[in-house]
Design a protein around this motif. Structure first.
Motif, short mmCIF file in Angstrom:
data_model
loop_
_atom_site.label_atom_id
_atom_site.label_comp_id
_atom_site.label_asym_id
_atom_site.label_seq_id
_atom_site.Cartn_x
_atom_site.Cartn_y
_atom_site.Cartn_z
N GLY A 1 -6.81 11.48 -9.19
CA GLY A 1 -5.57 11.94 -8.49
C GLY A 1 -4.54 11.01 -8.15
N ARG A 2 -4.73 9.76 -8.36
CA ARG A 2 -3.64 8.79 -8.06
C ARG A 2 -3.36 8.13 -9.22
N PHE A 3 -4.32 7.83 -10.22
CA PHE A 3 -3.82 7.09 -11.50
C PHE A 3 -3.84 8.22 -12.68
N THR A 4 -2.84 7.99 -13.76
CA THR A 4 -2.96 8.65 -14.82
C THR A 4 -2.48 7.83 -16.13
N ALA B 1 2.64 6.27 -31.54
CA ALA B 1 3.92 5.87 -32.26
C ALA B 1 4.28 4.51 -31.82
N LYS B 2 4.15 4.15 -30.51
CA LYS B 2 4.38 2.59 -30.09
C LYS B 2 3.19 1.86 -30.01
N ASN B 3 2.12 2.38 -30.32
CA ASN B 3 0.59 1.58 -30.11
C ASN B 3 0.57 0.95 -28.79
N THR B 4 0.56 1.81 -27.72
CA THR B 4 0.73 1.53 -26.22
C THR B 4 -0.10 2.58 -25.53
N VAL B 5 -0.80 1.98 -24.67
CA VAL B 5 -1.52 2.81 -23.62
C VAL B 5 -0.93 2.41 -22.37
N TYR B 6 -0.77 3.44 -21.45
CA TYR B 6 -0.17 3.34 -20.10
C TYR B 6 -1.20 3.44 -18.96
N LEU B 7 -1.00 2.93 -17.69
CA LEU B 7 -1.89 3.47 -16.44
C LEU B 7 -0.92 3.41 -15.61
N GLN B 8 -0.28 4.65 -15.11
CA GLN B 8 0.55 5.03 -14.06
C GLN B 8 -0.37 4.84 -12.68
N MET B 9 -0.24 3.99 -11.70
CA MET B 9 -0.90 3.94 -10.58
C MET B 9 0.07 4.20 -9.38
N ASN B 10 -0.26 5.39 -8.78
CA ASN B 10 0.36 5.78 -7.74
C ASN B 10 -0.62 5.81 -6.23
N ALA C 1 0.73 -1.11 -0.05
CA ALA C 1 0.07 0.02 0.05
C ALA C 1 0.85 1.20 0.05
N GLY C 2 0.37 2.27 -0.82
CA GLY C 2 1.28 3.56 -0.99
C GLY C 2 2.17 3.43 -2.09
N GLY C 3 2.39 2.29 -2.78
CA GLY C 3 3.31 2.02 -3.72
C GLY C 3 2.88 2.33 -5.17
N SER C 4 3.57 2.15 -6.04
CA SER C 4 3.24 2.26 -7.55
C SER C 4 3.42 1.38 -8.40
N LEU C 5 2.85 1.33 -9.55
CA LEU C 5 2.82 0.43 -10.66
C LEU C 5 2.43 1.07 -11.96
N ARG C 6 3.00 0.72 -12.81
CA ARG C 6 2.85 1.08 -14.10
C ARG C 6 2.29 -0.01 -15.01
N LEU C 7 0.99 -0.04 -15.60
CA LEU C 7 0.52 -0.93 -16.47
C LEU C 7 0.86 -0.52 -18.06
N SER C 8 1.06 -1.40 -18.89
CA SER C 8 1.25 -0.92 -20.32
C SER C 8 0.27 -2.04 -20.90
N CYS C 9 -0.28 -1.66 -22.02
CA CYS C 9 -1.24 -2.39 -22.86
C CYS C 9 -0.49 -2.10 -24.43
N ALA C 10 0.00 -3.08 -25.11
CA ALA C 10 0.37 -3.12 -26.55
C ALA C 10 -0.59 -3.58 -27.48
N ALA C 11 -0.84 -2.87 -28.43
CA ALA C 11 -1.83 -2.99 -29.52
C ALA C 11 -1.14 -3.57 -30.75
N SER C 12 -2.03 -4.36 -31.40
CA SER C 12 -1.49 -4.71 -32.80
C SER C 12 -2.80 -5.16 -33.46
N GLY C 13 -2.44 -4.95 -34.81
CA GLY C 13 -3.53 -5.67 -35.70
C GLY C 13 -4.17 -4.47 -36.57
N ARG C 14 -4.51 -3.09 -35.99
CA ARG C 14 -5.34 -2.28 -36.75
C ARG C 14 -4.65 -0.96 -36.36
#
Length: 121
Positions: free
Chosen positions: A66-69, A75-84, A14-27
């Motif tokens: 206020g916690r997630f961005t 250009a990289k076909n990627t979406v991110y979710l920064q979770m603080n 609790a109180g920590g951070s993670l960054r999720l990534s989602c790579a897309a392909s196909g279209r």
């Protein structure tokens, strides 16, 4: 058809951070609004965050504001979710999704397989 692959989940205190990534392909990635959803055990899947095609309009659930961005790199076909400032109640499987529209609200057409996020107290 769009293929989505999430990564970046894990175990964090609790109180920590993670960054999720989602790579897309196909279209063409920038034809799609992108969203993050989550599902905790015994609960329904819920909206977390979304972003329009250009990345200029992010949206957040009140529970993460206020916690997630959310961001995207077309250009990289990627979406991110920064979770603080993660909380135990953020524990869930997080899913990435794509919607063939610039409007983020509505039915999403494609889904990833999910990545587990566990926040320990």
């Amino acid at each position: 058809q769009v293929q989505l692959v999430e990564s970046g989940g894990g175990l964090v205190q609790a109180g920590g951070s993670l960054r999720l990534s989602c790579a897309a392909s196909g279209r063409t990635f920038n034809n799609y609004a992108m969203g993050w959803f989550r599902q905790a055990p015994g609960k329904e899947r819920e909206f977390v965050s979304a972003i329009n095609r250009s990345g200029g309009r992010p949206y957040y659930a009140d529970s993460v504001k206020g916690r997630f961005t959310i961001s995207r790199d077309n250009a990289k076909n990627t979406v991110y979710l920064q979770m603080n400032s993660l909380k135990p109640e953020d524990t869930a499987v997080y899913y990435c999704a794509a919607r063939a529209s610039d409007y983020v609200m509505g039915t999403y057409d494609y889904w990833g397989q999910g990545t587990q996020v566990t926040v320990s107290s």
